[in-house]
Design a protein around this motif. Structure first.
Motif, PDB file in Angstrom:
ATOM      1  N   SER A  70       0.840  -1.201   0.000  1.00 58.98           N
ATOM      2  CA  SER A  70       0.000   0.000   0.000  1.00 58.98           C
ATOM      3  C   SER A  70       0.872   1.248   0.000  1.00 58.98           C
ATOM      4  O   SER A  70       0.496   2.263   0.559  1.00 58.98           O
ATOM      5  N   ASN A  71       2.066   1.145  -0.605  1.00 61.17           N
ATOM      6  CA  ASN A  71       2.961   2.295  -0.682  1.00 61.17           C
ATOM      7  C   ASN A  71       2.344   3.405  -1.515  1.00 61.17           C
ATOM      8  O   ASN A  71       1.573   3.150  -2.435  1.00 61.17           O
ATOM      9  N   ALA A  72       2.736   4.597  -1.192  1.00 68.21           N
ATOM     10  CA  ALA A  72       2.297   5.730  -1.999  1.00 68.21           C
ATOM     11  C   ALA A  72       3.027   5.683  -3.340  1.00 68.21           C
ATOM     12  O   ALA A  72       4.123   5.137  -3.449  1.00 68.21           O
ATOM     13  N   ILE A  73       2.406   6.238  -4.357  1.00 65.07           N
ATOM     14  CA  ILE A  73       2.997   6.264  -5.697  1.00 65.07           C
ATOM     15  C   ILE A  73       4.378   6.901  -5.669  1.00 65.07           C
ATOM     16  O   ILE A  73       5.307   6.419  -6.308  1.00 65.07           O
ATOM     17  N   LYS A  74       4.535   7.972  -4.887  1.00 63.94           N
ATOM     18  CA  LYS A  74       5.833   8.651  -4.797  1.00 63.94           C
ATOM     19  C   LYS A  74       6.906   7.704  -4.270  1.00 63.94           C
ATOM     20  O   LYS A  74       8.023   7.673  -4.777  1.00 63.94           O
ATOM     21  N   ASP A  75       6.568   6.903  -3.270  1.00 60.88           N
ATOM     22  CA  ASP A  75       7.529   5.953  -2.714  1.00 60.88           C
ATOM     23  C   ASP A  75       7.912   4.887  -3.738  1.00 60.88           C
ATOM     24  O   ASP A  75       9.078   4.507  -3.849  1.00 60.88           O
ATOM     25  N   ILE A  76       6.931   4.417  -4.486  1.00 60.99           N
ATOM     26  CA  ILE A  76       7.201   3.419  -5.525  1.00 60.99           C
ATOM     27  C   ILE A  76       8.121   4.023  -6.580  1.00 60.99           C
ATOM     28  O   ILE A  76       9.107   3.410  -6.997  1.00 60.99           O
ATOM     29  N   TRP A  77       7.810   5.240  -7.020  1.00 59.25           N
ATOM     30  CA  TRP A  77       8.640   5.916  -8.024  1.00 59.25           C
ATOM     31  C   TRP A  77      10.066   6.080  -7.510  1.00 59.25           C
ATOM     32  O   TRP A  77      11.029   5.812  -8.220  1.00 59.25           O
ATOM     33  N   ASP A  78      10.220   6.493  -6.256  1.00 56.56           N
ATOM     34  CA  ASP A  78      11.559   6.662  -5.692  1.00 56.56           C
ATOM     35  C   ASP A  78      12.314   5.335  -5.628  1.00 56.56           C
ATOM     36  O   ASP A  78      13.541   5.312  -5.758  1.00 56.56           O
ATOM     37  N   ASP A  79      11.593   4.229  -5.425  1.00 59.16           N
ATOM     38  CA  ASP A  79      12.237   2.921  -5.347  1.00 59.16           C
ATOM     39  C   ASP A  79      12.698   2.405  -6.710  1.00 59.16           C
ATOM     40  O   ASP A  79      13.739   1.763  -6.805  1.00 59.16           O
ATOM     41  N   ILE A  80      11.932   2.661  -7.772  1.00 59.43           N
ATOM     42  CA  ILE A  80      12.242   2.028  -9.064  1.00 59.43           C
ATOM     43  C   ILE A  80      12.976   2.929 -10.055  1.00 59.43           C
ATOM     44  O   ILE A  80      13.560   2.438 -10.995  1.00 59.43           O
ATOM     45  N   ARG A  81      12.974   4.227  -9.849  1.00 60.54           N
ATOM     46  CA  ARG A  81      13.605   5.101 -10.843  1.00 60.54           C
ATOM     47  C   ARG A  81      15.123   5.105 -10.693  1.00 60.54           C
ATOM     48  O   ARG A  81      15.650   4.947  -9.601  1.00 60.54           O
ATOM     49  N   PRO A  82      15.812   5.296 -11.810  1.00 55.71           N
ATOM     50  CA  PRO A  82      17.268   5.419 -11.719  1.00 55.71           C
ATOM     51  C   PRO A  82      17.635   6.717 -11.000  1.00 55.71           C
ATOM     52  O   PRO A  82      17.023   7.756 -11.250  1.00 55.71           O
ATOM     53  N   LYS A  83      18.603   6.637 -10.135  1.00 54.04           N
ATOM     54  CA  LYS A  83      19.007   7.822  -9.381  1.00 54.04           C
ATOM     55  C   LYS A  83      20.383   8.271  -9.859  1.00 54.04           C
ATOM     56  O   LYS A  83      21.267   7.458 -10.049  1.00 54.04           O
ATOM     57  N   SER A  84      20.531   9.560 -10.036  1.00 55.68           N
ATOM     58  CA  SER A  84      21.818  10.110 -10.424  1.00 55.68           C
ATOM     59  C   SER A  84      21.938  11.510  -9.841  1.00 55.68           C
ATOM     60  O   SER A  84      20.960  12.089  -9.370  1.00 55.68           O
ATOM     61  N   GLN A  85      23.140  12.017  -9.888  1.00 60.23           N
ATOM     62  CA  GLN A  85      23.409  13.352  -9.357  1.00 60.23           C
ATOM     63  C   GLN A  85      22.696  14.395 -10.218  1.00 60.23           C
ATOM     64  O   GLN A  85      22.630  14.270 -11.436  1.00 60.23           O
ATOM     65  N   LYS A  86      22.162  15.425  -9.576  1.00 55.76           N
ATOM     66  CA  LYS A  86      21.514  16.497 -10.317  1.00 55.76           C
ATOM     67  C   LYS A  86      22.565  17.275 -11.103  1.00 55.76           C
ATOM     68  O   LYS A  86      23.674  17.477 -10.630  1.00 55.76           O
ATOM     69  N   VAL A  87      22.185  17.704 -12.280  1.00 52.10           N
ATOM     70  CA  VAL A  87      23.083  18.532 -13.082  1.00 52.10           C
ATOM     71  C   VAL A  87      23.145  19.921 -12.463  1.00 52.10           C
ATOM     72  O   VAL A  87      22.194  20.356 -11.799  1.00 52.10           O
ATOM     73  N   PRO A  88      24.244  20.653 -12.657  1.00 52.48           N
ATOM     74  CA  PRO A  88      24.379  21.953 -11.995  1.00 52.48           C
ATOM     75  C   PRO A  88      23.315  22.971 -12.407  1.00 52.48           C
ATOM     76  O   PRO A  88      23.030  23.904 -11.673  1.00 52.48           O
ATOM     77  N   TRP A  89      22.709  22.780 -13.581  1.00 54.63           N
ATOM     78  CA  TRP A  89      21.754  23.762 -14.086  1.00 54.63           C
ATOM     79  C   TRP A  89      20.295  23.376 -13.811  1.00 54.63           C
ATOM     80  O   TRP A  89      19.384  24.011 -14.334  1.00 54.63           O
ATOM     81  N   HIS A  90      20.040  22.385 -12.966  1.00 60.55           N
ATOM     82  CA  HIS A  90      18.643  21.948 -12.759  1.00 60.55           C
ATOM     83  C   HIS A  90      17.756  23.055 -12.191  1.00 60.55           C
ATOM     84  O   HIS A  90      16.575  23.122 -12.501  1.00 60.55           O
ATOM     85  N   ASN A  91      18.306  23.959 -11.377  1.00 55.25           N
ATOM     86  CA  ASN A  91      17.486  25.039 -10.808  1.00 55.25           C
ATOM     87  C   ASN A  91      17.070  26.078 -11.851  1.00 55.25           C
ATOM     88  O   ASN A  91      16.140  26.842 -11.622  1.00 55.25           O
ATOM     89  N   LEU A  92      17.769  26.112 -12.986  1.00 53.20           N
ATOM     90  CA  LEU A  92      17.353  27.018 -14.069  1.00 53.20           C
ATOM     91  C   LEU A  92      16.042  26.562 -14.695  1.00 53.20           C
ATOM     92  O   LEU A  92      15.311  27.354 -15.276  1.00 53.20           O
ATOM     93  N   LEU A  93      15.750  25.275 -14.583  1.00 53.91           N
ATOM     94  CA  LEU A  93      14.571  24.704 -15.236  1.00 53.91           C
ATOM     95  C   LEU A  93      13.443  24.378 -14.279  1.00 53.91           C
ATOM     96  O   LEU A  93      12.298  24.666 -14.544  1.00 53.91           O
ATOM     97  N   TRP A  94      13.776  23.706 -13.199  1.00 51.31           N
ATOM     98  CA  TRP A  94      12.760  23.143 -12.329  1.00 51.31           C
ATOM     99  C   TRP A  94      12.653  23.964 -11.051  1.00 51.31           C
ATOM    100  O   TRP A  94      13.431  23.809 -10.134  1.00 51.31           O
ATOM    101  N   PHE A  95      11.678  24.833 -11.017  1.00 52.57           N
ATOM    102  CA  PHE A  95      11.438  25.704  -9.877  1.00 52.57           C
ATOM    103  C   PHE A  95       9.933  25.929  -9.785  1.00 52.57           C
ATOM    104  O   PHE A  95       9.209  25.641 -10.742  1.00 52.57           O
ATOM    105  N   PRO A  96       9.440  26.401  -8.635  1.00 47.31           N
ATOM    106  CA  PRO A  96       7.988  26.626  -8.519  1.00 47.31           C
ATOM    107  C   PRO A  96       7.491  27.576  -9.614  1.00 47.31           C
ATOM    108  O   PRO A  96       8.178  28.531  -9.979  1.00 47.31           O
TER     109      PRO A  96
END
Length: 164
Positions: free
Chosen positions: A53-79
């Motif tokens: 009964s895991n939340a979708i977010k937990d499932i996504w965090d478990d199965i997705r490939p994880k890698s270091q964020k690129v230095p420019w990620h804040n230029l794109l992904w912000f509120p």
């Protein structure tokens, strides 16, 4: 697919793609889309989570490939980011815009020279920093926003933006 009761997309997928067959045993045919094939490919991974009964977010965090964020990620992904603009900037940073040089490398017949200045091949760097017309436009935009215009390469502009 596993918890999509009431989802229009899941209902459509079941009716028109899987055609009410067993999801776990369904074999895609040649007309099955790439994205649906990718979903079907991870069925075995998803099976271990189907009874939890895991939340979708937990499932996504478990199965997705994880890698270091690129230095420019804040230029794109912000509120309040605008996805269309983020996609264009992401493609530009990755040098994946369909500029004329890239189209030619893909075997698409396209004139090489810039349509604005007719002097140089249309590349990402030419589009944003080297073309005389674009240079004038950038100067106007920067001046309107109270910023000084200085000639920088594309990589210098990105570096300045991520270190500011």
């Amino acid at each position: 697919m596993l918890a999509g009761d009431g989802s229009l997309w899941v209902a459509w997928l079941n009716r028109y793609v899987i055609k009410d067959q067993n999801f776990w045993k369904f074999v895609p045919n040649s007309s099955t889309s790439w994205s649906t094939r990718k979903i079907l490919k991870i069925r075995t991974d998803a099976l271990q989570f189907s009874s939890d009964s895991n939340a979708i977010k937990d499932i996504w965090d478990d199965i997705r490939p994880k890698s270091q964020k690129v230095p420019w990620h804040n230029l794109l992904w912000f509120p309040l980011h605008i996805p269309k603009h983020c996609l264009i900037v992401w493609m530009t940073i990755q040098d994946r815009l369909p500029t004329r040089d890239r189209l030619q490398n893909m075997g698409i017949n396209a004139a090489a020279l810039c349509v604005n200045c007719s002097n140089y091949p249309k590349t990402r760097n030419h589009l944003f920093t080297d073309c005389s017309l674009e240079d004038r436009l950038w100067n106007i935009i920067l001046n309107v926003n109270g910023m000084n215009a200085s000639h920088l390469t594309w990589n210098d502009m990105v570096y300045r933006a991520i270190t500011s």
